[in-house]
Design an enzyme around this catalytic site. Structure first.
Site, mmCIF file in Angstrom:
data_model
loop_
_atom_site.group_PDB
_atom_site.id
_atom_site.type_symbol
_atom_site.label_atom_id
_atom_site.label_comp_id
_atom_site.label_asym_id
_atom_site.label_seq_id
_atom_site.Cartn_x
_atom_site.Cartn_y
_atom_site.Cartn_z
ATOM 1 N N PHE A 58 -17.149 24.017 -25.758
ATOM 2 C CA PHE A 58 -16.248 23.129 -26.500
ATOM 3 C C PHE A 58 -16.376 23.291 -28.011
ATOM 4 C CE2 PHE A 58 -15.637 18.781 -28.361
ATOM 5 C CZ PHE A 58 -14.274 18.672 -28.148
ATOM 6 N N TYR A 59 -17.547 23.684 -28.508
ATOM 7 C CA TYR A 59 -17.756 23.789 -29.949
ATOM 8 C C TYR A 59 -16.846 24.871 -30.540
ATOM 9 C CZ TYR A 59 -22.073 21.170 -28.977
ATOM 10 O OH TYR A 59 -22.986 20.234 -28.554
ATOM 11 N N SER A 60 -15.991 24.460 -31.448
ATOM 12 C CA SER A 60 -15.001 25.353 -32.058
ATOM 13 C C SER A 60 -14.165 26.077 -31.004
ATOM 14 C CB SER A 60 -15.683 26.378 -32.983
ATOM 15 O OG SER A 60 -16.242 25.756 -34.114
#
Length: 339
Positions: A58-60
């Site tokens: 999910f990060y970036s």
């Protein structure tokens, strides 16, 4: 650096885990570091003994895994690292590109490994508890991923204690791989996980990794930072007077010690023996060194009282309480911290 066994597994990790939510693409959030900006921070953490790296698809929206692992492949040995990534939050508009269905978990692990340029992840974690997918389907899929060699262990994050109990029951009933790690939010402004989740993890032999030890940054006393001004989660989770009062108390203790508030807040977390590791989302090598110094700091009983006196019970922070949490109030000050 200190190292601990993660729960009852044989896996040993550094007590400081490098959090990487702040690394990836600025198109995702304005406070994110790109690859060039991230490398000095990653290199410094490794040089100081970190072997535990936390990622999430999910990060970036995937760019975080690419950026961090591009750096790791250049400067580190894969077999000396313990790398975790997480699955669950939406990666696109596709209705099946989210959650913990067998389809999405299988698609997501392959996509993560491709972005990471690696054959396996050490710990594959559920980012939350998916209430729309049968737990048997989710844990069966994770067990198959372990059997396929794409993950060495599994872990979980951010859920109710009864949900973790349900997961463990299903794993034990079917002889499937059990989670070895619970990643949860804990800091002196949010302590609700100390009531049930952490004691339950201790009882079940599950390691506890703590994220957001600085309460999304408010415990640094820098409320005007770019992140505190633009991160929705900060306002959602810590926009109450009790949190601000706790931050003020942390600053007072830090001032009396002659150190930064962040170091005091991190020491409060690390002083808890039930905490296996603490995630450090450093914006610079100096910020990482503050967490390293916190490993050796022992807070006194008077300092602990001042830090903790403003705390009052509050609603749990998870996906199910967003927008519904109720503000709280605090206890009076005692010497020597009376204004």
């Amino acid at each position: 650096m200190e190292y601990v066994r993660l729960g009852q597994s044989g896996l040993k990790v550094s007590r400081l885990c490098l959090g990487t939510m702040n690394m990836g693409s600025k198109e995702w959030k304005p406070w994110i570091f790109d690859e060039k900006e991230s490398e000095p921070i990653i290199a410094h953490a490794l040089d100081k003994g970190v072997n535990f790296i936390d990622l999430a698809d999910f990060y970036s929206t995937g760019a975080g895994e690419e950026v961090v692992c591009n750096v790791l492949r250049r400067i580190a040995r894969r077999d000396e690292l313990v790398i975790t990534t997480k699955v669950g939050y939406a990666m696109s508009d596709d209705i099946n590109a989210q959650g913990h269905s067998r389809k999405h978990i299988f698609d997501a692990i392959d996509a993560s490994l491709k972005r990471m340029g690696m054959d396996y992840v050490d710990i594959y974690m559920l980012h939350y508890f998916d209430t729309e997918t049968p737990v048997e389907e989710t844990m069966g899929a994770l067990n198959d991923i372990v059997l396929a060699g794409k993950a060495r262990y599994i872990g979980v994050s951010t859920m109710y204690t009864w949900q973790l109990a349900k997961i463990l029951q299903v794993c034990d009933k079917n002889g499937w791989a059990r989670p070895i790690n619970m990643q949860l939010q804990l800091n002196c402004a949010y302590r609700e996980e100390e009531r049930e989740m952490i004691p339950f993890c201790m009882d079940q032999g599950i390691g506890v990794s703590v994220f957001s030890p600085l309460a999304r940054g408010i415990l640094t006393s820098d409320l005007q930072s770019t992140r505190n001004q633009t991160d929705f989660f900060t306002a959602e989770m810590y926009n109450d007077q009790a949190s601000r009062d706790i931050a003020h108390s942390v600053a007072k203790v830090a001032d009396a010690r002659g150190c930064l508030p962040a170091q005091v807040a991190q020491a409060w977390v690390l002083q808890k023996p039930e905490v296996s590791s603490m995630l450090v989302g450093a914006d610079s090598p100096a910020q990482f060194d503050s967490a390293l110094a916190a490993l050796e700091m022992q807070l006194t009983a008077e300092e602990l009282y001042e830090i903790e006196r403003n705390y009052t019970p509050c609603d749990l922070i998870n996906d199910y309480t967003a927008g519904k949490r109720i503000a709280r109030s605090a206890r009076p000050a005692q010497a020597p911290f009376i204004d």
